[in-house]
Design an enzyme around this catalytic site. Structure first.
Site, PDB file in Angstrom:
ATOM      1  CB  ALA A  70      -0.916  -0.078   1.199  1.00  0.00           C
ATOM      2  N   GLY A 115       0.531  -5.032   0.780  1.00  0.00           N
ATOM      3  CA  GLY A 115      -0.831  -5.121  -0.120  1.00  0.00           C
ATOM      4  C   GLY A 115      -0.355  -5.850  -1.350  1.00  0.00           C
ATOM      5  CD  GLU A 118      -2.644  -7.377   2.873  1.00  0.00           C
ATOM      6  OE1 GLU A 118      -2.170  -6.172   2.329  1.00  0.00           O
ATOM      7  OE2 GLU A 118      -3.044  -7.812   3.620  1.00  0.00           O
ATOM      8  CD  GLU A 138       1.411  -5.406   5.611  1.00  0.00           C
ATOM      9  OE1 GLU A 138       2.282  -6.179   5.967  1.00  0.00           O
ATOM     10  OE2 GLU A 138       0.835  -5.202   4.795  1.00  0.00           O
TER      11      GLU A 138
END
Ligand code: DAK
Length: 264
Positions: A70, A115, A118, A138
């Protein structure tokens, strides 16, 4: 598509589509505009029939990153409400990807972190280049995976390895990811797309209806207890006998010829 700035959506021959994350200056990090664009692209694909869309390949532009996570710059300014909205946006886009009725293959060409990991996990299976790296860093940022990573990593590598990787934020090499069963194959970067295309070719000669429904059954099995998953599978198995392709596939076998499937 001229409307996209951070992704490319391209149709190749035989109804094969490529979705390329294209912000190489930020290692293809996912900001909200990129997530919106992915959502729009998936909506376009989900409205197509099998004549127009049979397989989707997701990859990153450049030779360094698939997606480095992200967008930390954008996230650093969010308050709690905005962060929740951002997580919901990411989760719903990844869920749409998961639900797409055609197979989605991740061609991971470099960093797949946070992300990005993911996103790869939300695809149906993963082929990686030798320089690929996977991880959920994270906790290093004081965050937790927010786009479905804890749930999907658990399904991919099991409870203990998922805990270890999430708590340590450790990066896995492509070879380690292969050993854990996270990726299907590891190849030199120049071989990545050709290797993915070999899998695509194998899928293209099958019945698109059968592939789509087997994907649906696997997806639903993931969320159900065994008994319910089995009765769901039996129901889908029954429904496929109404397809033209199932008649053709079985007739071709009995007549000792190759089947010609029409995706209906
Ligand atoms: N976001 C924004 N920019 C990024 C980025 C990222 N994730 N990763 C890299 N970049 C940018 C760098 O800032 C740099 O930009 P400039 O300085 O050139 O402007 C450029 O990309 C090149 O990166 P580096 O210079 O750092 O390149 P290196 O080769 O030195 O290092 C690296 C590559 C991948 C090891 C390093 O860039 C790195 O550690 N990047 C961050 C990886 C990371 O931590 N990713 C996880 C992000 S967190 C949630 C929702 C979602 C999530 C969590 C919660 N909720 C709302 C609940 C998900 C979180 C994440 O994904």
């Amino acid at each position: 598509n001229a409307d996209f700035q951070n992704i490319k959506l391209e149709k190749k021959e035989n109804a094969v589509w490529f979705l390329t994350l294209n912000r190489p200056q930020a290692l293809n990090a996912l900001n909200s505009q990129t997530l919106n664009e992915i959502g729009d692209a998936l909506r376009q694909l989900s409205e197509m029939d099998y004549d127009n869309a049979k397989v989707l390949v997701v990859t990153g532009s450049g030779e360094k990153a698939f997606v480095a996570g992200a967008d930390i710059k954008e996230m650093s300014d969010l308050n709690a409400d905005q962060a929740q909205a951002f997580a919901q946006k990411g989760q719903s886009v990844f869920h749409e990807l998961n639900l797409l009725k055609i197979p989605v293959i991740a061609a991971v060409n470099g960093f797949a972190l946070g992300g990005g990991c993911e996103l790869a996990l939300a695809c149906d299976f993963i082929i990686a280049s030798e320089n690929a790296k996977f991880g959920l860093p994270e906790v290093s940022l004081g965050l937790i995976p927010g786009f479905g990573g804890t749930a999907r990593l658990l399904g991919a590598v099991g409870l203990r390895k998922a805990r270890e990787l999430t708590f340590t934020g450790e990066m896995l090499s492509a070879a380690e990811a292969y050993r854990l069963g996270l990726v299907s194959a590891v190849v030199p970067q120049a071989e990545l797309i050709p290797t993915v295309m070999k899998k695509v070719e194998m899928i293209l000669v099958k019945s698109a209806v059968a592939v789509g429904l087997s994907k649906k059954s696997i997806n639903e099995a993931y969320d159900l207890e065994v008994e319910k998953a089995l009765s769901n599978e039996a129901e889908i198995f029954g429904s496929i006998f109404e397809s033209v392709d199932s008649k053709e596939g079985m007739a071709a076998f009995l007549e000792k010829r190759k089947p010609t499937f029409i995706g209906k």
